[in-house]
Design a protein around this motif. Sequence first.
Motif, short mmCIF file in Angstrom:
data_model
loop_
_atom_site.label_atom_id
_atom_site.label_comp_id
_atom_site.label_asym_id
_atom_site.label_seq_id
_atom_site.Cartn_x
_atom_site.Cartn_y
_atom_site.Cartn_z
N VAL A 163 0.79 -1.25 -0.05
CA VAL A 163 0.08 -0.12 -0.23
C VAL A 163 0.81 1.45 0.09
O VAL A 163 0.13 2.06 -0.61
CB VAL A 163 -0.93 0.43 1.37
CG1 VAL A 163 -1.71 1.28 0.97
CG2 VAL A 163 -1.81 -1.46 0.75
N ARG A 164 2.26 1.15 0.72
CA ARG A 164 3.21 2.73 0.54
C ARG A 164 3.58 3.02 -0.88
O ARG A 164 3.98 4.15 -0.69
CB ARG A 164 4.09 2.03 1.72
CG ARG A 164 3.80 2.24 3.26
CD ARG A 164 4.86 1.75 3.73
NE ARG A 164 4.85 2.07 5.39
CZ ARG A 164 4.77 2.76 5.92
NH1 ARG A 164 5.79 3.50 5.66
NH2 ARG A 164 4.70 2.77 7.61
N ASP A 165 3.27 1.73 -1.95
CA ASP A 165 3.95 2.67 -2.91
C ASP A 165 2.51 2.87 -3.77
O ASP A 165 2.96 3.37 -4.81
CB ASP A 165 4.50 1.20 -4.15
CG ASP A 165 5.69 0.73 -3.38
OD1 ASP A 165 6.14 1.60 -3.10
OD2 ASP A 165 6.16 -0.29 -3.29
N VAL A 166 1.31 3.13 -3.30
CA VAL A 166 0.19 3.74 -4.02
C VAL A 166 0.39 5.26 -4.54
O VAL A 166 0.36 4.93 -6.21
CB VAL A 166 -1.08 3.53 -3.26
CG1 VAL A 166 -2.11 4.87 -3.78
CG2 VAL A 166 -1.59 2.16 -3.15
N PRO A 167 1.28 5.76 -4.39
CA PRO A 167 1.85 7.45 -4.43
C PRO A 167 2.41 6.79 -5.84
O PRO A 167 2.42 7.64 -6.93
CB PRO A 167 1.56 8.12 -3.88
CG PRO A 167 2.87 7.37 -2.92
CD PRO A 167 1.00 5.94 -2.96
N LEU A 168 3.59 6.03 -5.24
CA LEU A 168 4.43 6.25 -6.77
C LEU A 168 4.13 5.24 -8.03
O LEU A 168 4.30 5.39 -9.03
CB LEU A 168 5.72 5.21 -6.21
CG LEU A 168 6.70 5.83 -5.00
CD1 LEU A 168 7.63 4.47 -4.89
CD2 LEU A 168 6.68 7.54 -5.24
N ILE A 169 3.04 4.29 -7.79
CA ILE A 169 2.78 3.51 -9.04
C ILE A 169 1.85 4.53 -9.50
O ILE A 169 1.41 4.68 -10.96
CB ILE A 169 1.40 2.59 -8.50
CG1 ILE A 169 2.26 1.00 -7.53
CG2 ILE A 169 0.43 2.08 -9.32
CD1 ILE A 169 1.60 0.67 -6.68
N LEU A 170 1.24 5.42 -9.06
CA LEU A 170 0.31 6.45 -9.68
C LEU A 170 1.27 7.72 -10.44
O LEU A 170 0.75 8.07 -11.45
CB LEU A 170 -0.84 7.17 -8.63
CG LEU A 170 -1.86 6.20 -7.77
CD1 LEU A 170 -2.93 6.73 -7.32
CD2 LEU A 170 -2.75 5.68 -9.66
N ALA A 171 1.86 8.01 -9.65
CA ALA A 171 2.86 8.22 -10.37
C ALA A 171 3.65 8.23 -11.58
O ALA A 171 3.89 9.27 -12.64
CB ALA A 171 3.73 9.20 -9.37
N ALA A 172 3.83 7.05 -11.70
CA ALA A 172 4.18 5.78 -12.91
C ALA A 172 3.45 6.26 -14.39
O ALA A 172 3.21 6.43 -15.67
CB ALA A 172 5.10 4.55 -13.23
N VAL A 173 1.91 5.73 -13.71
CA VAL A 173 0.58 6.22 -14.37
C VAL A 173 0.54 7.97 -15.02
O VAL A 173 0.81 7.47 -16.23
CB VAL A 173 -0.37 5.85 -14.31
CG1 VAL A 173 -1.76 5.99 -14.63
CG2 VAL A 173 -0.39 4.30 -13.65
N SER A 174 0.41 8.30 -14.24
CA SER A 174 0.56 10.21 -14.57
C SER A 174 1.41 10.55 -15.21
O SER A 174 1.90 11.28 -16.42
CB SER A 174 0.85 11.17 -13.10
OG SER A 174 0.85 12.93 -13.64
#
Length: 401
Positions: A371-382
Motif C-alpha cells: 500500500v505504501r507504494d500507491v502514490p509512486l504507482i499512480l505517479a508512473a501512470v501520471s
Amino acid sequence: MEAGPGGVDAGPVFTTSAVVASCFGFVLIGVLQALYGPSIPALREEFGLSPSAAGLGLSAHFAGGVAGVLLFDRRFGRTGNRRILAVAYLLMAAGAAGFALAPDWPVALLAALLAGIGFGGIDYGLNRLFARGFGRRSTAMLNILNAHFGIGAILGPALLGAVGAEHYPALFLAFAVANIPLLFCLRGVKNHAPQPTSADTGAADAGAGDTGAGTPVGAALRSVLAVFVTLYVLHVGIEAGVGGWEPTHLESVGYGAGAAATATSVYWLMMTVGRFLAAPIALRFSAQTIITVSCAGMTACLLLAAIPDFAPYAYAGVGLFIAPIFPTGLPWLSRAAPSARRAGAIVMAASMLGGVAAGPALGKIIEWSGVRDVPLILAAVSAVCLAATLWLTRTTRRPSP
C-alpha cells in the motif's frame, strides 16, 4: 426559437436559463454517482448482501453510463437535442426511483443500470453541446459545467450522512423528482448541434476529412484518437485510484482514519475548485498548455505524496491539477479530429471504463508492491499521461499530410 437555413435552429445553443439548468443537471449526476457508495451499509442490511455484491450497484451504474454514452451518440444528428436530453433525464429519474423502490437486489441492479444509461446520456450530451456551443469560451464553460458535477459528488454523501444511510430510498426518490423541472428548461437548448467551422479546427485539421483506413491521414487520425483514449483512461484511473486508495495509504503511513477520510474529502473538494479556477485560465491559455501543466503538476504531487509528512497536502494538489484535464480535453479533441464524429463518445466511454478498471487493476498491483507504494504507482501512470499530452501537442500542431 426560429429555424435557420437547412433546418438548423438560429440563435445561441443555450439560453441563460438553459445553461443554469444544465449546470444543475450536472449537480444531479454528481449526486447520483456519489450516493451508491455511502448507501452500501443500508443495502447490505436490507438485501442481505456481501460487500462485493453491494458494490455491484455502482458497477451497474457505470455499465449503464458506458451504454448510455454509446447509445445516445448514435442518436445525435438524427434526433433533436431536446428530445435526447429529455429521454436521458427521464431514464435517470425512472432508474433512481426504481432503485429506491426495488423489492429485491436484482431489480435494484436493473434500476441502477437504467439510471446509468440516463446518466451517460446527460454526461455525454451536455459535454458535447458545451464543447461546440460557446466558441472560444467552450473550454471555460466545460470546466464550469464539470465543476458542478463535483458539487453534486460532495453534496450527495453529505445529505446521506445527515439523514442516515437507512433513508437512502428517500434521497433517491428526491433525486428522481428533481430531474423533472429540468425538462421544462430544455426549450432553451438549440435543437441541432453546431458543427465545427474551418476557423475552429485550425491548420492542424486540414485534410482531416479523409479518414480512409489506407491513407496517411486515416492512420494519423487513428493514432490521435488512440492516444486521447489512453490519456482519458489513465487520468480517470488516477482520479478513481486516489479517491479509492488515499485513505488506505494515509492510514498505512500513520494517519488516523478520521484524518485520512477528511484528506480524501479535501481531494474531491480541490478537484471541484480546480475546475472553477480553470475557467478563466482557459480564456487565456490553450488546452494543450493547460493539460500539459496539469499532468506535470499531478505527477509532481503524486511523487511528493510518497513522503508521509507531505502526503495529505500533496493529494490535495493532485485534485487541483487533475481537475481541468477531462473538460479541457474535449474541445481539443473536437478540433484535432473534427471528422471523427464518434471520437467524443469513444473517449468518454473509455474514460468510464477506466474508472471501473482502476479499482481491481490497482488492487492487484498493490498486492505485489504494498500500500505504501500507491502514490509512486499512480505517479508512473501520471507520467504516461504527460508523455501522451506532449505527443498530442506535437502531433496536432502539424499540418495533416
